[in-house]
Design an enzyme around this catalytic site. Structure first.
Site, PDB file in Angstrom:
ATOM      1  N   SER A  40     117.067 -54.171 -64.032  1.00 43.52           N
ATOM      2  CA  SER A  40     116.918 -55.224 -65.044  1.00 43.52           C
ATOM      3  C   SER A  40     116.428 -54.565 -66.326  1.00 43.52           C
ATOM      4  CB  SER A  40     115.939 -56.293 -64.559  1.00 43.52           C
ATOM      5  OG  SER A  40     114.633 -55.779 -64.418  1.00 43.52           O
ATOM      6  N   HIS A 152     116.858 -57.773 -57.972  1.00 42.18           N
ATOM      7  CA  HIS A 152     116.437 -56.770 -56.986  1.00 42.18           C
ATOM      8  C   HIS A 152     116.671 -57.224 -55.547  1.00 42.18           C
ATOM      9  CE1 HIS A 152     113.376 -54.976 -60.061  1.00 42.18           C
ATOM     10  NE2 HIS A 152     114.612 -54.660 -60.336  1.00 42.18           N
ATOM     11  N   GLU A 161     109.698 -60.716 -59.357  1.00 38.55           N
ATOM     12  CA  GLU A 161     108.654 -60.045 -58.571  1.00 38.55           C
ATOM     13  C   GLU A 161     107.456 -60.956 -58.304  1.00 38.55           C
ATOM     14  OE1 GLU A 161     107.754 -56.298 -60.520  1.00 38.55           O
ATOM     15  OE2 GLU A 161     109.880 -56.003 -60.964  1.00 38.55           O
ATOM     16  N   GLU A 204     112.529 -52.879 -54.176  1.00 35.33           N
ATOM     17  CA  GLU A 204     111.189 -52.326 -54.362  1.00 35.33           C
ATOM     18  C   GLU A 204     110.337 -52.438 -53.109  1.00 35.33           C
ATOM     19  OE1 GLU A 204     109.565 -53.840 -58.045  1.00 35.33           O
ATOM     20  OE2 GLU A 204     111.022 -52.698 -59.205  1.00 35.33           O
ATOM     21  N   ASP A 241     106.327 -61.041 -62.119  1.00 38.54           N
ATOM     22  CA  ASP A 241     107.238 -60.571 -63.165  1.00 38.54           C
ATOM     23  C   ASP A 241     108.424 -61.522 -63.156  1.00 38.54           C
ATOM     24  OD1 ASP A 241     108.894 -59.383 -64.975  1.00 38.54           O
ATOM     25  OD2 ASP A 241     109.088 -57.455 -63.919  1.00 38.54           O
ATOM     26  N   GLU A 284     104.383 -61.063 -66.241  1.00 31.10           N
ATOM     27  CA  GLU A 284     105.192 -60.136 -67.037  1.00 31.10           C
ATOM     28  C   GLU A 284     106.494 -60.794 -67.480  1.00 31.10           C
ATOM     29  OE1 GLU A 284     105.677 -56.465 -64.906  1.00 31.10           O
ATOM     30  OE2 GLU A 284     107.598 -56.042 -65.866  1.00 31.10           O
ATOM     31  N   ASP A 311     107.432 -56.168 -70.922  1.00 34.39           N
ATOM     32  CA  ASP A 311     108.200 -55.049 -70.363  1.00 34.39           C
ATOM     33  C   ASP A 311     109.480 -54.912 -71.192  1.00 34.39           C
ATOM     34  OD1 ASP A 311     109.777 -53.328 -68.860  1.00 34.39           O
ATOM     35  OD2 ASP A 311     109.978 -54.655 -67.152  1.00 34.39           O
ATOM     36  N   LYS A 336     106.876 -47.560 -68.927  1.00 34.28           N
ATOM     37  CA  LYS A 336     107.819 -46.821 -68.091  1.00 34.28           C
ATOM     38  C   LYS A 336     108.297 -45.627 -68.914  1.00 34.28           C
ATOM     39  CE  LYS A 336     109.720 -51.015 -65.910  1.00 34.28           C
ATOM     40  NZ  LYS A 336     110.683 -52.127 -66.158  1.00 34.28           N
ATOM     41  N   HIS A 364     106.718 -47.957 -62.150  1.00 29.34           N
ATOM     42  CA  HIS A 364     107.929 -47.357 -61.571  1.00 29.34           C
ATOM     43  C   HIS A 364     109.166 -48.088 -62.099  1.00 29.34           C
ATOM     44  CE1 HIS A 364     108.325 -50.618 -58.194  1.00 29.34           C
ATOM     45  NE2 HIS A 364     107.963 -51.127 -59.359  1.00 29.34           N
ATOM     46  N   LYS A 387     101.907 -50.431 -61.368  1.00 27.96           N
ATOM     47  CA  LYS A 387     102.832 -51.298 -60.637  1.00 27.96           C
ATOM     48  C   LYS A 387     103.868 -50.395 -60.001  1.00 27.96           C
ATOM     49  CE  LYS A 387     106.474 -53.840 -62.434  1.00 27.96           C
ATOM     50  NZ  LYS A 387     107.255 -55.011 -62.872  1.00 27.96           N
TER      51      LYS A 387
END
Ligand code: PGA
Ligand code: ZN
Length: 425
Positions: A40, A152, A161, A204, A241, A284, A311, A336, A364, A387
């Site tokens: 994403s 994901h 998430e 994840e 998230d 997030e 993010d 990141k 990550h 995270k």
């Protein structure tokens, strides 16, 4: 002094090619680093260079590997590996694009991190110490993604998430133990409620149960925390998230959540209700990646209660973060290294965040490797937050295992707990 730089193709956790770089110094230091890869991804991220064509369904990295071996290596061989800013400056200069599109963000990030590791190795110190010296003693509070949704996972959860945050403990070790216990408790709960296929995991390492409702996922987290014997909010809190750019319809200016079209204000009301009903400490990408104004409005309404994390909004970019700081957009930045491409720019973003009372969460990507640099970076830069997925799947546990190792190495390891959040929920 950098003596040798060599890249090769390896595989990431989704089975896609990625770039590994090995740097050797004249002082016999060796640094190896791998580029991770997002799914994403934000619009403003550094670009991954992919070959296209038939091999690896277009995802080959032979051009990126060649760029390291033929263009980058001759440019940085001979430079001092400890001069990270100079090395990264060269990488940015020879790339010459604003988003690392020519040499490839994947080529550049693996090189940049490998140089830092080689420098640390030459000095005979761990990476976290190389980055932070004696001040590096703060272990991060982990945000563990134990229910996966969005892009994901193969379910219908709109938010990407659903994380547990073991902040009510005195050490990193105890925090991880509790998180693992909840992860396993959740497995039992899911199996009993939805059958054995509900415990298949997503990218994840979190479970990807056949849920559709955000509140159902949150209820399951709370249930698992309680069944594991912990107090929701007291010992283990929740983070989300939304990754909302993924379900934002730019043409209509609405978010499609559980089949309903919501405008910005309705989204903010949804978040306010969720924060009222659950022990949430962080959300997030609540709004889409260009909505600085919306992030500022959210900070006015929820900034004293939770972290509001950009993010896709900031993409670890100093220019975008400074724009956010000026407008009070959110109060935290997800960091990141591969979103911006070099370690130097990443350090700049973390400094800028800290100087302006923003939290920085080292993160990550959904496509990862065994590389554990981010564990050292979180400790080295004293972010107090990381995270890095569920405590399952080797590429995720590699980071937690590295943190357990660091915690044992440090003379006076500190665990910040709820102090890194605006409040205990
Ligand atoms: P990505 O997702 O690595 O697939 O971009 C992680 C995130 O959105 O935080
Ligand atoms: Zn995100």
């Amino acid at each position: 002094v950098i003596k040798d730089v060599k890249a090769r193709m390896i595989l990431d956790s989704r089975g896609n090619p990625t770039v590994q770089v090995r740097v050797v110094t004249e002082g016999l230091g060796i640094g190896v680093a791998n580029a991770p890869s997002g799914a994403s991804t934000g619009k403003h991220e550094a670009v991954e260079l992919r070959d296209g064509g038939k091999e690896f369904k277009g995802k080959g990295v032979s051009k990126a590997v060649e760029n390291v071996n033929k263009v980058i290596a001759p440019t940085i061989i001979g430079l001092n590996s400890r001069h990270q800013y100079e090395v990264d400056g060269k990488l940015i200069e020879i790339d010459g694009t604003p988003n690392k599109a020519r040499l490839g963000g994947n080529a550049i990030v693996a090189t940049s991190l490998a140089v830092a590791k080689a420098a640390a190795s030459t000095m005979g110190v761990p990476l976290y110490y190389y980055l932070g010296g004696r001040t590096a003693e703060l272990l991060p509070v982990p945000l563990l993604n134990i229910i996966n949704g969005g892009v994901h996972a193969g379910n219908k959860l709109d938010f990407q998430e659903f994380m547990i945050v073991p902040a009510g403990f005195n050490s990193f070790h105890d925090a991880i133990r509790a998180a693992v216990e909840v992860y396993h408790e959740l497995k039992t709960v899911l199996k009993n409620k939805y059958g054995p296929s509900a415990v298949n995991v997503g990218d994840e390492g979190g479970y990807a149960p056949p849920l559709e409702k955000i509140r159902d996922a949150l209820d399951l987290l709370v249930e698992a925390v309680k069944k594991a014997g912990y107090e929701p909010g007291g010992e283990i809190a929740i983070a989300l998230d939304a990754a909302s750019s993924q379900f934002y319809r730019e043409d209509k200016g609405v978010y499609v959540v559980e089949g309903r079209e919501l405008d910005r204000n309705e989204m903010l009301e949804l978040y306010e209700k969720l924060v009222g009903d659950y022990p949430i400490v962080s959300i997030e990408d609540p709004l889409y990646e260009e909505d600085f104004e919306g992030f500022a409005e959210m900070r006015r309404r929820l900034g004293d209660k939770i972290l509001i994390v950009g993010d896709d909004l900031f993409t670890t970019n100093p220019v975008r973060l400074s724009k956010g700081i000026e407008s009070n957009a959110g109060n935290a930045v997800l960091v990141k290294v591969n979103q911006i491409g070099t370690l130097s720019e990443t350090i700049e973003v973390v400094r800028m965040a800290h100087e302006n009372r923003y939290k920085a969460i080292i993160s990550h990507r959904s496509g990862e490797t065994e590389d554990t640099s981010i564990a050292d970076i979180a400790v080295g830069l004293s972010t107090g937050l990381i995270k890095t997925g569920a405590p399952g799947r080797g590429e995720r546990t590699a980071k937690y295992n590295r943190l357990l190792e660091i915690a044992e190495e440090l003379e006076k390891p500190r665990y910040p707990g709820f102090r890194v959040f605006p409040r205990k929920p």
